[in-house]
Design an enzyme around this catalytic site. Structure first.
Site, PDB file in Angstrom:
ATOM      1  N   GLY A 152       0.823  -1.200   0.000  1.00 51.10           N
ATOM      2  CA  GLY A 152       0.000   0.000   0.000  1.00 51.10           C
ATOM      3  C   GLY A 152       0.859   1.253   0.000  1.00 51.10           C
ATOM      4  O   GLY A 152       2.086   1.200   0.150  1.00 51.10           O
ATOM      5  N   GLY A 168      -0.116  -5.069   0.538  1.00 51.08           N
ATOM      6  CA  GLY A 168      -1.312  -4.871  -0.273  1.00 51.08           C
ATOM      7  C   GLY A 168      -1.279  -5.597  -1.597  1.00 51.08           C
ATOM      8  O   GLY A 168      -2.331  -5.916  -2.161  1.00 51.08           O
ATOM      9  N   GLU A 226       4.972  -6.564   7.523  1.00 46.94           N
ATOM     10  CA  GLU A 226       4.370  -5.458   8.274  1.00 46.94           C
ATOM     11  C   GLU A 226       4.867  -5.336   9.708  1.00 46.94           C
ATOM     12  O   GLU A 226       4.875  -4.232  10.271  1.00 46.94           O
ATOM     13  CB  GLU A 226       2.840  -5.603   8.260  1.00 46.94           C
ATOM     14  CG  GLU A 226       2.191  -5.358   6.917  1.00 46.94           C
ATOM     15  CD  GLU A 226       2.219  -6.576   5.991  1.00 46.94           C
ATOM     16  OE1 GLU A 226       1.689  -6.469   4.875  1.00 46.94           O
ATOM     17  OE2 GLU A 226       2.764  -7.628   6.385  1.00 46.94           O
ATOM     18  N   ASP A 283      -1.986  -7.876   7.083  1.00 49.15           N
ATOM     19  CA  ASP A 283      -3.412  -7.602   6.922  1.00 49.15           C
ATOM     20  C   ASP A 283      -3.863  -8.028   5.535  1.00 49.15           C
ATOM     21  O   ASP A 283      -3.368  -9.008   5.001  1.00 49.15           O
ATOM     22  CB  ASP A 283      -3.711  -6.129   7.226  1.00 49.15           C
ATOM     23  CG  ASP A 283      -3.109  -5.167   6.196  1.00 49.15           C
ATOM     24  OD1 ASP A 283      -2.034  -5.462   5.649  1.00 49.15           O
ATOM     25  OD2 ASP A 283      -3.728  -4.100   5.944  1.00 49.15           O
TER      26      ASP A 283
END
Length: 357
Positions: free
Chosen positions: A70, A118, A141, A149
């Site tokens: 992301g 992402g 992460e 996530d």
């Protein structure tokens, strides 16, 4: 006045039978912005309704990878300013992740080069996930005060044994072979074979079934040599099969092997809070009934991450200043209390995700 035509950050077009979605920020290794996520969702609407589109093909521009994750810098700036980009971006991104998993047409993701964070979200939930000799997949992460996530807790807990726990906590890179072993991918296609496979996919028959698309891919796929994590499966199961980070660290400390010591060294530089939150999310995800259920709990945790000291500090050290010297708070695993971890699991009521259908 003639000037160079600026291409959009997401290129959407039909090529033969394929609805092509190309992430187009090569200088940023195609990092996903909020607007790109929204355009991707609109493209999925368009292609689902188009009877001439037999399958979706997701790829990245440039030679470096499908997607490095992301737009961390944007999230960092918003977090520092007390903004709400995280709340908006993650909600929309997670809803799209769930949509990809249930997409009605074959969804082919070309996971060449770097595929992180992402990028895993837009590729790892697809029906046909292709890796190559250049693939480097990771969910790193915990190194920026976050956790795996985009449905990562669902994917990691579907890996054999403790392979998912290992990759989730260390953030280490999977090559193509380990990605298949970890059930993050389905087929290994050498990069040299991609052009021919891509052409074949654009020539797929109208209304091609998932089985037909698998058959097309199989014509170009090969069997890779075992990856390093698969070769260490028994050891990884022994080291990472514990219920606390303290026990995992102790197991690694008691093993003098190069692989164990490398994993231990990696854990010691991660956010202590993220390590504990990630392990708890992973253990809970084993009992979740669906990807959507995992995404709801990830979203709750992500909202707490967004207001935490560790996220801003982790991004600063890794991406902004690049000094690789984060000052985590708390600084040690022992200082991360159950009360601190509990904040990441609070029911946030109206902030929960609302999935369509």
């Amino acid at each position: 006045m003639n000037g160079a035509v600026t291409e959009p950050d997401l290129i959407v077009r039909r090529e033969g039978a394929a609805g092509v979605i190309r992430l187009n920020r090569p200088k940023a290794i195609n990092a996903l912005t909020l607007e790109m996520a929204r355009e991707l969702d609109r493209a999925l609407d368009t292609f689902a309704a188009d009877p001439d589109v037999a399958l979706i093909l997701v790829e990245g521009a440039g030679e470096r990878g499908l997607c490095a994750g992301g737009d961390i810098v944007g999230l960092y700036n918003s977090a520092r300013e007390g903004g709400d980009l995280g709340k908006v971006f993650w909600r929309e991104e997670y809803i799209t992740n769930a949509r990809i998993a249930k997409y009605p047409k074959p969804y082919v993701a070309f996971m060449d080069g770097l595929v992180m964070g992402g990028g895993v979200g837009i590729a790892g939930h697809g029906s046909h996930r292709i890796v190559t000799d250049k693939t480097k997949i990771a969910m790193p992460e915990v190194g920026i005060g976050f956790f795996p996530d985009v449905g990562g807790t669902w994917l990691l807990t579907r890996s054999p044994g403790e392979i998912g726990t290992y990759f989730g906590l260390t953030g280490d890179i999977m090559n193509g072979a380990d990605a298949i072993h970890a059930e993050f991918a389905d087929a290994y296609v050498p990069t040299a074979n991609w052009a021919a496979l891509r052409q074949a996919l654009t020539e797929a028959p109208s209304g091609a079934s998932a089985e037909q698309v698998s058959g097309i891919i199989a014509r170009f796929a090969e069997q890779p040599a075992q990856g390093p994590a698969e070769l260490h499966q028994a050891d990884i199961d022994r080291w990472f099969g514990h219920e606390t980070i303290e026990q995992i660290v102790a197991a690694l400390e008691s093993d003098a092997s190069e692989f164990a010591q490398a994993a231990l060294k990696t854990l010691r530089i991660k956010s202590p809070t993220s390590l504990k939150v990630t392990l708890k999310l992973l253990r809970a995800a084993r009992h979740r009934a669906s990807l959507e259920e995992c995404l709801v709990h990830e979203y709750r945790a992500a909202l707490q991450v967004f207001v935490s000291d560790d996220f801003v500090e982790g991004v600063r050290a890794a991406v902004i200043d690049k000094d690789r010297q984060p000052k985590w708070r708390p600084a040690t695993i022992a200082e991360v209390t159950p009360e601190i971890v509990a904040r990441y699991f609070e029911d946030r009521g109206d902030d929960e995700l609302k999935f369509p259908g």
